[in-house]
Design a protein around this motif. Structure first.
Motif, short mmCIF file in Angstrom:
data_model
loop_
_atom_site.label_atom_id
_atom_site.label_comp_id
_atom_site.label_asym_id
_atom_site.label_seq_id
_atom_site.Cartn_x
_atom_site.Cartn_y
_atom_site.Cartn_z
N MET A 1 0.81 -1.46 0.04
CA MET A 1 0.03 -0.05 -0.02
C MET A 1 0.87 1.06 -0.04
O MET A 1 1.65 1.44 0.76
CB MET A 1 -0.85 -0.07 1.10
CG MET A 1 -2.15 -0.40 0.73
SD MET A 1 -3.57 -0.02 2.15
CE MET A 1 -2.61 -0.70 3.51
N SER A 2 0.55 2.15 -0.75
CA SER A 2 1.37 3.58 -0.89
C SER A 2 0.93 4.12 0.59
O SER A 2 0.02 4.17 1.18
CB SER A 2 1.21 4.16 -2.04
OG SER A 2 -0.32 4.61 -1.91
N ILE A 3 1.86 5.21 0.67
CA ILE A 3 1.57 6.12 2.07
C ILE A 3 0.40 6.78 1.80
O ILE A 3 -0.35 6.97 2.69
CB ILE A 3 2.72 6.87 2.00
CG1 ILE A 3 4.00 6.22 2.82
CG2 ILE A 3 2.60 8.10 3.32
CD1 ILE A 3 5.35 6.93 2.96
N GLU A 4 0.06 7.11 0.60
CA GLU A 4 -1.02 8.05 0.31
C GLU A 4 -2.19 7.39 0.79
O GLU A 4 -3.39 7.79 1.27
CB GLU A 4 -1.04 8.33 -0.89
CG GLU A 4 -2.06 9.91 -1.33
CD GLU A 4 -2.01 10.30 -2.72
OE1 GLU A 4 -2.97 10.62 -3.10
OE2 GLU A 4 -1.05 10.16 -3.14
N ARG A 5 -2.49 6.07 0.30
CA ARG A 5 -3.66 5.29 0.62
C ARG A 5 -3.69 4.95 1.86
O ARG A 5 -4.90 4.83 2.60
CB ARG A 5 -3.58 3.96 -0.12
CG ARG A 5 -3.85 4.08 -1.55
CD ARG A 5 -4.07 2.86 -2.44
NE ARG A 5 -4.85 1.86 -1.92
CZ ARG A 5 -4.99 0.81 -2.10
NH1 ARG A 5 -4.09 0.07 -3.16
NH2 ARG A 5 -5.75 -0.32 -1.54
N ILE A 6 -2.73 4.69 2.65
CA ILE A 6 -2.73 4.59 4.29
C ILE A 6 -3.37 5.85 4.90
O ILE A 6 -4.07 5.76 5.78
CB ILE A 6 -1.40 4.37 4.82
CG1 ILE A 6 -0.71 3.12 4.33
CG2 ILE A 6 -1.45 4.37 6.23
CD1 ILE A 6 0.47 2.67 4.73
N GLU A 7 -2.82 6.93 4.62
CA GLU A 7 -3.23 8.18 4.98
C GLU A 7 -4.77 8.40 4.74
O GLU A 7 -5.52 8.71 5.56
CB GLU A 7 -2.54 9.24 4.09
CG GLU A 7 -1.20 9.49 4.50
CD GLU A 7 -0.89 10.78 5.10
OE1 GLU A 7 -1.31 11.83 4.66
OE2 GLU A 7 -0.35 10.52 6.35
N LYS A 8 -5.14 7.91 3.70
CA LYS A 8 -6.78 8.06 3.22
C LYS A 8 -7.49 7.25 4.08
O LYS A 8 -8.44 7.57 4.75
CB LYS A 8 -6.98 7.80 1.86
CG LYS A 8 -6.27 8.97 0.93
CD LYS A 8 -7.10 9.07 -0.62
CE LYS A 8 -6.75 10.38 -1.01
NZ LYS A 8 -6.59 10.45 -2.41
N ARG A 9 -6.96 5.94 4.42
CA ARG A 9 -7.99 4.85 5.08
C ARG A 9 -7.91 5.53 6.54
O ARG A 9 -9.03 5.21 7.07
CB ARG A 9 -7.10 3.62 5.01
CG ARG A 9 -8.14 2.42 5.13
CD ARG A 9 -7.41 1.25 5.20
NE ARG A 9 -6.46 1.03 6.06
CZ ARG A 9 -5.86 0.20 6.40
NH1 ARG A 9 -5.66 -0.79 5.64
NH2 ARG A 9 -4.75 0.15 7.40
N GLN A 10 -6.79 6.01 7.19
CA GLN A 10 -6.83 6.35 8.33
C GLN A 10 -7.54 7.56 8.59
O GLN A 10 -8.29 7.80 9.71
CB GLN A 10 -5.12 6.67 8.76
CG GLN A 10 -4.43 5.56 9.14
CD GLN A 10 -3.21 5.71 9.69
OE1 GLN A 10 -2.70 6.60 9.38
NE2 GLN A 10 -2.45 4.56 10.34
N GLY A 11 -7.58 8.55 7.61
CA GLY A 11 -8.37 9.61 7.79
C GLY A 11 -9.97 9.23 7.73
O GLY A 11 -10.75 9.92 8.43
N ALA A 12 -10.14 8.42 6.90
CA ALA A 12 -11.62 7.82 6.86
C ALA A 12 -11.98 7.29 8.09
O ALA A 12 -13.12 7.51 8.50
CB ALA A 12 -11.73 6.96 5.58
N THR A 13 -11.18 6.59 8.58
CA THR A 13 -11.47 5.94 9.70
C THR A 13 -11.91 6.85 10.90
O THR A 13 -12.86 6.52 11.69
CB THR A 13 -10.13 4.98 10.41
OG1 THR A 13 -9.75 4.30 9.34
CG2 THR A 13 -10.71 3.95 11.70
N LEU A 14 -11.26 8.20 11.01
CA LEU A 14 -11.44 8.91 11.89
C LEU A 14 -12.83 9.82 11.82
O LEU A 14 -13.49 10.13 12.62
CB LEU A 14 -10.23 10.07 11.92
CG LEU A 14 -8.84 9.53 12.58
CD1 LEU A 14 -7.70 10.69 12.35
CD2 LEU A 14 -8.74 9.14 13.78
N VAL A 15 -13.16 9.96 10.49
CA VAL A 15 -14.16 10.66 10.21
C VAL A 15 -15.54 9.67 10.33
O VAL A 15 -16.54 10.41 10.58
CB VAL A 15 -14.36 11.43 8.81
CG1 VAL A 15 -15.63 12.07 8.18
CG2 VAL A 15 -12.89 12.03 8.37
N ALA A 16 -15.35 8.36 10.14
CA ALA A 16 -16.41 7.62 10.19
C ALA A 16 -17.34 7.78 11.24
O ALA A 16 -18.64 7.79 11.07
CB ALA A 16 -15.69 6.04 9.99
#
Lengths: 284, 256
Positions: free
Chosen positions: A1-16
């Motif tokens: 996984m690219s760093i950008e995708r990890i970032e996005k997934r973690q961001g999404a987890t926080l907003v969820a």
């Protein structure tokens, strides 16, 4: 996984969590209510539609139609009076009062905010009643021969509302005024404008965006409020929120209450669009 | 213009302060009605309300609902703001819009929607239901306050912590929360105030255990009484005391 995708997934987890909460407890109830407004009540049971009977009834039955008109009239009146009273107050505090007294003056101007909303309406009932302080003073001073009925009329509702919104608007207009550079007024004065001209032609137009925002807030809070008209206005002429509560209480008519709520939302949305459009035009 | 200013100031302050002054004065009324003439001072109405078990229960309920719902709202708002400030997600603008949306809808409508949904799934009206409603109205506020406080400086500090190997919860707990503490406190304080004073959602969503505004509302139905004045004055004086204390301690320190 690219760093950008990890970032996005973690961001999404926080907003969820917040998003989920809003979906379950705001969007879902709203959809349920919209659906409910399309069914109707027969006897004591809800007949699911979809049909438009409630909406047809709202726009044909005089008592419901009148509620919408009463709400619009009261809200328009309250918004205009509140702005007219709050602007000079905010201006006096921002320009006439010595700097070290300003905070105190502002604090005093919003002091009644700190009692509860229900109690504030109640205290106006106390003041405006037939035996209240105001009538007592007016009759005592010989300005009235006998008490005039204010309680349980539209005037009482308007007074109660204006009291609350003058405080709110004073805050918003004041914060607008102190951000203005004093150079505007100085320049106008140097060019020969009188004091009144400075206020009317320079300062007032510069605060208009703030005034419109405050007026919109007033409109939204005023038209959706149940407490003030219920305590002060009584049951002689009902506003839209009072009608909504009446549907719930008397017959448990959830479909009609839902339809009226959607009408209320529609009015607020239209007001919002009008203000947003005006503010955008102003900025261009 | 100077005289006119002072006259206007006097008139408008009279209008603004009149109901509160009358409320407080007649809470000491030694008689059955809180209207003139003033028959002398007594504290019996305060004694009466402090001994009123329903009222005191409602007060505790209100405090509980306000504290818990504000904590949930601030937490959810904080997480969402950190998430959205971190990266550009697909549909970021839509998510922000959705989170802010409840702010533009009347409390009455939010309460009515929740009431109907809870009825359908069989959740009884209760303090919990009211708390859920209060989180709905306060979450947009908390999110907006915290989101606005995360600037470029904060973003790079958070990024630095991540680059140095901190786990996500460590970043949130050790870096983001302390850095954003003033706005988190402001969000909590505002949420608390709104929840504490909220009537219509609590009125629709409670039945046996009620909050203070609902209890005061039911007191009003029995007409004017100095006891109601006493409750109102007490709420007022406590709020003013809290505000003055905050002003003198928290905010003064902050400005130095």
């Amino acid at each position: 996984m690219s760093i950008e995708r990890i970032e996005k997934r973690q961001g999404a987890t926080l907003v969820a969590p917040a998003l989920l909460w809003t979906l379950v407890f705001f969007v879902l109830p709203f959809l349920a209510m919209a659906l409910m407004s399309l069914s109707h009540l027969e006897g004591r049971s809800v007949v699911s539609g979809p049909d438009l009977r409630n909406y047809a009834k709202i726009f044909t039955e005089p008592s419901l139609l009148k509620g919408i008109a009463v709400s619009l009239e009261i809200t328009a009146l309250v918004t205009v009076i509140s702005v007219a009273l709050a602007w000079p107050l905010a201006w006096i505090i921002a320009t006439r009062i010595p700097v070290r007294w300003r905070r105190l003056a502002l604090l005093l101007a919003v002091l009644p905010f700190w009692t509860s909303y229900v109690v504030r309406s109640y205290s106006w009932a106390l003041v405006l009643g037939e035996k209240g302080v105001v009538m007592n003073a007016l009759v005592g001073l010989g300005m009235l021969s006998e008490p005039v009925q204010i309680m349980a009329t539209r005037s009482a509702t308007v007074i109660g509302f204006v009291h609350f919104f003058v405080m709110l608007l004073t805050l918003t207009i004041y914060s607008n005024l102190i951000q203005l550079s004093p150079n505007y007024a100085r320049a106008a004065e140097d060019l020969g404008a009188s004091r009144w001209q400075v206020i009317r032609l320079v300062i007032l137009p510069l605060t208009l965006p703030g005034v419109v925002t405050g007026a919109f807030l007033t409109f939204v809070l005023c038209i959706g409020d149940y407490i003030t008209p219920q305590i002060l206005g009584g049951n002689n002429e009902l506003t839209l929120p009072q009608l909504i509560m009446l549907q719930l209480g008397r017959r448990g008519d959830y479909p009609m209450a839902s339809a009226l709520s959607l009408v209320l939302m529609l009015i607020v949305t239209l007001a919002y669009l009008a203000c947003a459009r005006w503010l955008k035009m102003e900025r261009v | 213009m100077r005289t006119l200013s002072w006259v206007y100031l006097g008139a408008i302050f009279t209008f603004i302060l009149l109901p509160v002054v009358v409320l407080v004065i007649f809470s000491f009324q030694d008689g059955r009605l809180p209207v003139p003439p003033f028959k002398g001072a007594t504290l019996k109405w305060y004694a009466k309300i402090l001994a009123d078990r329903d009222l005191m229960e409602a007060l505790v309920n209100s405090l509980m609902v306000a504290v818990l719902s504000s904590l949930v709202a601030v937490t959810l708002g904080f997480l969402a703001a950190s998430g959205l400030a971190r990266t550009v997600l697909p549909g970021s603008a839509l998510m922000r819009g959705l989170l802010i949306a409840p702010m533009t809808v009347s409390y009455l409508i939010i309460g009515l929607g929740l009431l109907q949904m809870f009825n359908q799934v069989g959740i009884r009206p209760s303090l919990l239901a009211t708390g859920i409603g209060h989180v709905v109205i306060n979450l947009p506020l908390c999110f907006a306050i915290v989101y606005a406080a995360i600037g470029e400086h904060q973003k790079s500090a958070l990024q630095a912590a991540r680059d140095l190997g901190a786990r996500e919860w460590q970043v949130l707990w050790h870096i983001a929360a302390p850095m954003l503490a003033p706005s988190l406190a402001a969000a909590f304080f505002l949420s608390f105030t709104f929840s504490w004073d909220e009537f219509i959602i609590a009125f629709l969503l409670t039945r046996f255990d009620v909050t203070l505004p609902v209890e005061i509302w039911s007191m009003l139905r029995s007409g004017l009484s100095p006891a109601t004045n006493a409750v109102g004055s007490l709420v007022f004086l406590v709020s003013v005391a809290v505000v003055v204390t905050l002003e003198l301690t928290l905010f003064r320190k902050g400005s130095k």
